[in-house]
Motif scaffolding. Structure first.
Motif, PDB file in Angstrom:
ATOM      1  N   PRO A 336       0.814  -1.225   0.000  1.00  0.00           N
ATOM      2  CA  PRO A 336       0.000   0.000   0.000  1.00  0.00           C
ATOM      3  C   PRO A 336       0.843   1.269   0.000  1.00  0.00           C
ATOM      4  O   PRO A 336       0.427   2.276  -0.591  1.00  0.00           O
ATOM      5  CB  PRO A 336      -0.843  -0.118   1.279  1.00  0.00           C
ATOM      6  CG  PRO A 336      -0.166  -1.138   2.123  1.00  0.00           C
ATOM      7  CD  PRO A 336       0.578  -2.054   1.200  1.00  0.00           C
ATOM      8  N   GLU A 337       2.013   1.258   0.628  1.00  0.00           N
ATOM      9  CA  GLU A 337       2.853   2.463   0.640  1.00  0.00           C
ATOM     10  C   GLU A 337       3.270   2.845  -0.786  1.00  0.00           C
ATOM     11  O   GLU A 337       3.259   4.024  -1.149  1.00  0.00           O
ATOM     12  CB  GLU A 337       4.107   2.263   1.501  1.00  0.00           C
ATOM     13  CG  GLU A 337       3.891   2.461   2.996  1.00  0.00           C
ATOM     14  CD  GLU A 337       3.248   1.263   3.669  1.00  0.00           C
ATOM     15  OE1 GLU A 337       3.142   0.191   3.017  1.00  0.00           O
ATOM     16  OE2 GLU A 337       2.828   1.387   4.834  1.00  0.00           O
ATOM     17  N   ALA A 338       3.646   1.826  -1.573  1.00  0.00           N
ATOM     18  CA  ALA A 338       4.066   2.113  -2.948  1.00  0.00           C
ATOM     19  C   ALA A 338       2.912   2.696  -3.748  1.00  0.00           C
ATOM     20  O   ALA A 338       3.083   3.639  -4.524  1.00  0.00           O
ATOM     21  CB  ALA A 338       4.585   0.839  -3.617  1.00  0.00           C
ATOM     22  N   LEU A 339       1.710   2.139  -3.557  1.00  0.00           N
ATOM     23  CA  LEU A 339       0.554   2.665  -4.288  1.00  0.00           C
ATOM     24  C   LEU A 339       0.196   4.075  -3.802  1.00  0.00           C
ATOM     25  O   LEU A 339      -0.187   4.944  -4.595  1.00  0.00           O
ATOM     26  CB  LEU A 339      -0.634   1.703  -4.136  1.00  0.00           C
ATOM     27  CG  LEU A 339      -1.860   1.996  -4.993  1.00  0.00           C
ATOM     28  CD1 LEU A 339      -1.509   2.156  -6.472  1.00  0.00           C
ATOM     29  CD2 LEU A 339      -2.919   0.894  -4.825  1.00  0.00           C
ATOM     30  N   ALA A 340       0.341   4.306  -2.489  1.00  0.00           N
ATOM     31  CA  ALA A 340       0.024   5.635  -1.939  1.00  0.00           C
ATOM     32  C   ALA A 340       0.916   6.713  -2.544  1.00  0.00           C
ATOM     33  O   ALA A 340       0.506   7.871  -2.684  1.00  0.00           O
ATOM     34  CB  ALA A 340       0.149   5.631  -0.412  1.00  0.00           C
ATOM     35  N   GLU A 341       2.130   6.344  -2.897  1.00  0.00           N
ATOM     36  CA  GLU A 341       3.030   7.311  -3.540  1.00  0.00           C
ATOM     37  C   GLU A 341       2.450   7.819  -4.854  1.00  0.00           C
ATOM     38  O   GLU A 341       2.732   8.926  -5.286  1.00  0.00           O
ATOM     39  CB  GLU A 341       4.389   6.651  -3.846  1.00  0.00           C
ATOM     40  CG  GLU A 341       5.222   6.312  -2.630  1.00  0.00           C
ATOM     41  CD  GLU A 341       5.929   7.537  -2.071  1.00  0.00           C
ATOM     42  OE1 GLU A 341       6.442   8.324  -2.884  1.00  0.00           O
ATOM     43  OE2 GLU A 341       5.923   7.702  -0.837  1.00  0.00           O
ATOM     44  N   LYS A 342       1.659   6.958  -5.504  1.00  0.00           N
ATOM     45  CA  LYS A 342       1.137   7.309  -6.825  1.00  0.00           C
ATOM     46  C   LYS A 342      -0.255   7.938  -6.777  1.00  0.00           C
ATOM     47  O   LYS A 342      -0.690   8.541  -7.747  1.00  0.00           O
ATOM     48  CB  LYS A 342       1.092   6.055  -7.708  1.00  0.00           C
ATOM     49  CG  LYS A 342       2.462   5.448  -7.955  1.00  0.00           C
ATOM     50  CD  LYS A 342       2.346   4.147  -8.737  1.00  0.00           C
ATOM     51  CE  LYS A 342       3.682   3.419  -8.771  1.00  0.00           C
ATOM     52  NZ  LYS A 342       3.546   2.039  -9.254  1.00  0.00           N
ATOM     53  N   THR A 343      -0.962   7.738  -5.682  1.00  0.00           N
ATOM     54  CA  THR A 343      -2.324   8.299  -5.587  1.00  0.00           C
ATOM     55  C   THR A 343      -2.206   9.668  -4.919  1.00  0.00           C
ATOM     56  O   THR A 343      -2.321   9.800  -3.707  1.00  0.00           O
ATOM     57  CB  THR A 343      -3.245   7.375  -4.772  1.00  0.00           C
ATOM     58  OG1 THR A 343      -2.595   7.049  -3.535  1.00  0.00           O
ATOM     59  CG2 THR A 343      -3.523   6.093  -5.526  1.00  0.00           C
ATOM     60  N   ILE A 344      -1.985  10.686  -5.752  1.00  0.00           N
ATOM     61  CA  ILE A 344      -1.603  11.982  -5.192  1.00  0.00           C
ATOM     62  C   ILE A 344      -2.784  12.878  -4.830  1.00  0.00           C
ATOM     63  O   ILE A 344      -2.632  13.821  -4.085  1.00  0.00           O
ATOM     64  CB  ILE A 344      -0.650  12.739  -6.152  1.00  0.00           C
ATOM     65  CG1 ILE A 344      -1.266  12.826  -7.545  1.00  0.00           C
ATOM     66  CG2 ILE A 344       0.705  12.060  -6.211  1.00  0.00           C
ATOM     67  CD1 ILE A 344      -0.461  13.681  -8.498  1.00  0.00           C
ATOM     68  N   HIS A 345      -3.975  12.589  -5.367  1.00  0.00           N
ATOM     69  CA  HIS A 345      -5.128  13.426  -5.025  1.00  0.00           C
ATOM     70  C   HIS A 345      -6.117  12.631  -4.177  1.00  0.00           C
ATOM     71  O   HIS A 345      -6.886  11.824  -4.709  1.00  0.00           O
ATOM     72  CB  HIS A 345      -5.841  13.918  -6.287  1.00  0.00           C
ATOM     73  CG  HIS A 345      -4.959  14.679  -7.225  1.00  0.00           C
ATOM     74  ND1 HIS A 345      -4.117  15.689  -6.812  1.00  0.00           N
ATOM     75  CD2 HIS A 345      -4.775  14.589  -8.566  1.00  0.00           C
ATOM     76  CE1 HIS A 345      -3.462  16.178  -7.855  1.00  0.00           C
ATOM     77  NE2 HIS A 345      -3.835  15.528  -8.928  1.00  0.00           N
ATOM     78  N   ALA A 346      -6.105  12.845  -2.874  1.00  0.00           N
ATOM     79  CA  ALA A 346      -7.035  12.148  -1.977  1.00  0.00           C
ATOM     80  C   ALA A 346      -7.084  12.901  -0.666  1.00  0.00           C
ATOM     81  O   ALA A 346      -6.071  13.467  -0.227  1.00  0.00           O
ATOM     82  CB  ALA A 346      -6.583  10.706  -1.745  1.00  0.00           C
ATOM     83  N   GLY A 347      -8.256  12.928  -0.029  1.00  0.00           N
ATOM     84  CA  GLY A 347      -8.366  13.601   1.260  1.00  0.00           C
ATOM     85  C   GLY A 347      -7.637  12.838   2.350  1.00  0.00           C
ATOM     86  O   GLY A 347      -6.854  13.397   3.106  1.00  0.00           O
ATOM     87  N   ALA A 348      -7.912  11.530   2.436  1.00  0.00           N
ATOM     88  CA  ALA A 348      -7.281  10.697   3.458  1.00  0.00           C
ATOM     89  C   ALA A 348      -7.035   9.328   2.851  1.00  0.00           C
ATOM     90  O   ALA A 348      -7.889   8.794   2.139  1.00  0.00           O
ATOM     91  CB  ALA A 348      -8.168  10.575   4.688  1.00  0.00           C
ATOM     92  N   ILE A 349      -5.871   8.756   3.155  1.00  0.00           N
ATOM     93  CA  ILE A 349      -5.543   7.421   2.662  1.00  0.00           C
ATOM     94  C   ILE A 349      -5.440   6.466   3.854  1.00  0.00           C
ATOM     95  O   ILE A 349      -4.836   6.803   4.883  1.00  0.00           O
ATOM     96  CB  ILE A 349      -4.232   7.422   1.853  1.00  0.00           C
ATOM     97  CG1 ILE A 349      -4.333   8.414   0.677  1.00  0.00           C
ATOM     98  CG2 ILE A 349      -3.914   6.024   1.326  1.00  0.00           C
ATOM     99  CD1 ILE A 349      -3.110   8.439  -0.235  1.00  0.00           C
ATOM    100  N   PHE A 350      -6.058   5.306   3.701  1.00  0.00           N
ATOM    101  CA  PHE A 350      -6.047   4.251   4.708  1.00  0.00           C
ATOM    102  C   PHE A 350      -5.288   3.080   4.112  1.00  0.00           C
ATOM    103  O   PHE A 350      -5.698   2.536   3.094  1.00  0.00           O
ATOM    104  CB  PHE A 350      -7.477   3.865   5.083  1.00  0.00           C
ATOM    105  CG  PHE A 350      -8.270   5.061   5.536  1.00  0.00           C
ATOM    106  CD1 PHE A 350      -8.276   5.436   6.865  1.00  0.00           C
ATOM    107  CD2 PHE A 350      -8.963   5.839   4.615  1.00  0.00           C
ATOM    108  CE1 PHE A 350      -8.969   6.569   7.277  1.00  0.00           C
ATOM    109  CE2 PHE A 350      -9.657   6.973   5.016  1.00  0.00           C
ATOM    110  CZ  PHE A 350      -9.661   7.334   6.348  1.00  0.00           C
ATOM    111  N   LEU A 351      -4.192   2.723   4.740  1.00  0.00           N
ATOM    112  CA  LEU A 351      -3.281   1.754   4.135  1.00  0.00           C
ATOM    113  C   LEU A 351      -3.422   0.371   4.746  1.00  0.00           C
ATOM    114  O   LEU A 351      -3.364   0.222   5.973  1.00  0.00           O
ATOM    115  CB  LEU A 351      -1.834   2.236   4.270  1.00  0.00           C
ATOM    116  CG  LEU A 351      -1.484   3.541   3.550  1.00  0.00           C
ATOM    117  CD1 LEU A 351      -1.554   4.718   4.490  1.00  0.00           C
ATOM    118  CD2 LEU A 351      -0.114   3.457   2.871  1.00  0.00           C
TER     119      LEU A 351
END
Lengths: 433, 433
Positions: A336-351
């Motif tokens: 999930p950390e690697a994917l979070a690097e690419k999802t740049i527009h989001a209010g909150a990310i839950f990994l």
């Protein structure tokens, strides 16, 4: 039935755009009504607020009973069970710990020319928090709005909460007490926003108003914006879950339903790289809908606005996520950390699979007031920054003015602002004398 | 004649409140016109923009000439004198150096329960900057808006600037080039705001729009807010100078006039602890007005909205300053740092006699886009933050979920949001199995 899309389908783009453009909210046009209410409160103060509360909330108030007394608060709070109180306190403690870290630093430095530059943050003096009455009266929202204000150092924090027919949610008062709220008024609607913005005989005006509300409250906040600061105007809630087939379909189904149950206009989206897993999640949703208390609401949301999108790979998932710019983004994937690097527009990310979005609604620590309707492209969730403002500081020395003053004078002349240039020139002349 | 007030006068409070409440701006109600323009651009794209530009700016454009070509920009920039260019570059360098320091840090930490929490800042993908045409076409404003966007990391920055009758200010194009602007369109008004917000065949939509403009532009920005982010809606400019009698009255007079010359609606205020000094400054203003190029504008502003307030001491000055919450605050006193500690509501503070406010307009480094009309109580000047948004991050471990999940479940139940609770419970059950 939600929409099923696959990026391998030639018609995908059309289907995706249709999904993105679906109008999920029909805001009634209440602007004229709200304008009249605000004028009435500005002109007649408490008397108008009391009349409007009698009309809309069927509650007779006097100037003395507009505000909850400490005794009334204590009595209501005493009804809260020990378990509920402990849960609220755990949530408050975690929200506070998270938001304390958001406090920005002041800065001051001396530049090579000898000028001292910097900035200073300071809290707004007074803030008002709108808390809806009735069904959507969420104690968690009280914590999420009030704690950042208090962490920021707001000296006076007032809550307005309508109590239709006199009904009060004791948990809301308990949350307000735990968060350190200073004043609680039993009023709501546009009249409460007007009272906070302009003040009445009983209610001192505030500088900033935050908190969710219905169409009347939203329209009133838009109208008083400028006279006071406001937070965002929130739309219906959304979640995007990106999940691979290593997940339990039932968990993902519940995560989707925990958005859908908020509101028939809520939107729950699943992106997966395994079409079969998508089908399994949709089936799990149907099973859960058979017994869910709020099945009518959640079912309507899922049917009308839900979607399952199958992608070729997680890079494609990230691209779609960035086009969606979701309020809540859950990443249930191997890395999930690697994917979070690419999802740049989001209010909150839950990994990861152990972070259901509901954790973020209550006890995670980050704020649950988040940008909706694709506004995560340009805005952020509520934070201490919403209750702070920055003052820039500059101090020139004679040497610094000698170094940079002529450029200021030149630019002032080019903009035909003679006095600007003269205010610099008069000082330079003194230095050159 | 400006107003003369003294806090020792029993009628002071009344006079001060009248001064504060003076309506300085008569915004025409152009909302219906603007709504129609926005709809037209949304429906017909470039064709609407071209028609409206012909009508309002007397300029015939085609799809190919909406945007300045690199050659056109180079040709215009070549007309800029070396001195003007050097001044712009010095200003740009100082503004960049100041705003680089504003870049906020990402954060990530592990809490005692084992949860990983944090946040991440990221730039908006595309921003649009409105630059007024004609008289108020200030190259300094291009720098002040564009440089923070570029420092924040905005990949695509587009400028719209109307060129009535085809007239272009070469300094505006030079400033845009120095700031690293990517696209420049020769359009303005509500049609330009609509094009930036919704896009046309030629102009890709942006996520955030900043920059000053007339009533049409302001109304259009209000209307597209939500679809895109906007900066503040700025009102007429203001300055408050707090000065003791150790100052040269002429310097202070020029500082007051450098606000007043902006606009007949601008407001210049002086607070001093020496009534005689106040009279001397007012006399110096009158002398300067005899020769000032923009005497008509500056004189009207000073006559209609100017004021000289005499206080007993500087603590009283600080209290009044906080009630005024000025956009610009100049502290020409013996210990400006000490006074700045007490003046908590202000957009920008200029300390000491060698820091005329005009330095801040051009080359100081801090931004000159600042909150007006008392909004410094709750808002800040333009900064890199306006072009960034924050995504919160949370990752639970099984242990963390075991520790805090039950509280989330409890709160979900208390809010009658069953699926929220179940999404946590399903995971806890797996852990307990």
């Amino acid at each position: 039935m939600p929409v099923f899309l696959a990026t391998t389908d030639p018609a995908f783009e059309e289907g995706f755009v249709t999904l993105m453009n679906a109008k999920r909210e029909d805001s009634p046009d209440v602007d004229a009504t709200v304008a009249a209410i605000i004028n009435d409160v500005r002109n007649r103060g408490d008397a108008a607020v009391i009349e409007l509360t009698a009309r809309f909330d069927r509650l007779d108030l006097t100037q003395d009973s507009l505000r909850f007394t400490p005794e009334e608060i204590a009595k209501a709070v005493a009804q809260v069970s020990a378990e509920d109180r402990a849960a609220l306190e755990l949530a408050a403690e975690r929200i506070r710990a998270y938001h304390v870290r958001q406090m920005p630093d002041d800065a001051q430095w001396c530049d090579p020319e000898g000028a001292t530059l910097g900035w200073r943050w300071s809290p707004v003096s007074a803030a008002g928090l709108y808390v809806p009455g009735g069904l959507a009266s969420y104690p968690s929202s009280v914590l999420m709005n009030a704690i950042p204000a208090k962490v920021a150092g707001v000296a006076r924090l007032a809550i307005v909460v309508p109590t239709p027919d006199g009904l009060v949610n004791p948990l809301v008062l308990a949350a307000a007490e735990i968060a350190g709220v200073d004043e609680i008024y039993r009023i709501g609607g546009a009249q409460a926003i007007a009272a906070l913005a302009y003040g009445t005989e009983t209610i001192a005006p505030v500088d900033k108003i935050t908190g969710p509300g219905n169409a009347f409250v939203a329209a009133a906040k838009r109208r008083v914006f400028g006279k006071v600061g406001i937070d965002m105007i929130a739309g219906p809630s959304e979640i995007l879950v990106i999940a691979d087939s290593d997940n339990d379909p039932d968990w993902i189904a519940l995560d989707l339903l925990s958005q859908a149950e908020h509101d028939e206009s809520a939107q729950s989206l699943l992106i997966t790289d395994d079409a079969g897993f998508g089908q399994a999640v949709a089936a799990a949703v149907d099973v859960r809908l058979e017994t869910l208390e709020r099945a009518a609401i959640a079912g309507a949301s899922w049917r009308d606005f839900g979607a399952v999108i199958t992608v070729r790979d997680m890079d494609e998932a990230a691209d779609l996520s960035n086009r969606i710019a979701p309020e809540h983004l859950e990443l249930c994937v191997a890395d999930p950390e690697a994917l979070a690097e690419k999802t740049i527009h989001a209010g909150a990310i839950f990994l990861g699979p152990w972070t259901p979005e509901a954790i973020g609604d209550y006890v995670g620590g980050p704020n649950h007031v988040l940008p909706t309707a694709r506004s995560a492209r340009f805005s952020s969730g509520l934070s201490v920054m919403d209750f702070l403002k920055r003052t820039t500081l500059a101090r020139m020395t004679p040497d610094a003015l000698r170094a940079i003053g002529p450029a200021a004078e030149r630019l002032a002349q080019s903009e035909s602002l003679e006095a600007h240039g003269l205010s610099v020139r008069a000082r330079l002349d003194k230095l050159n004398r």
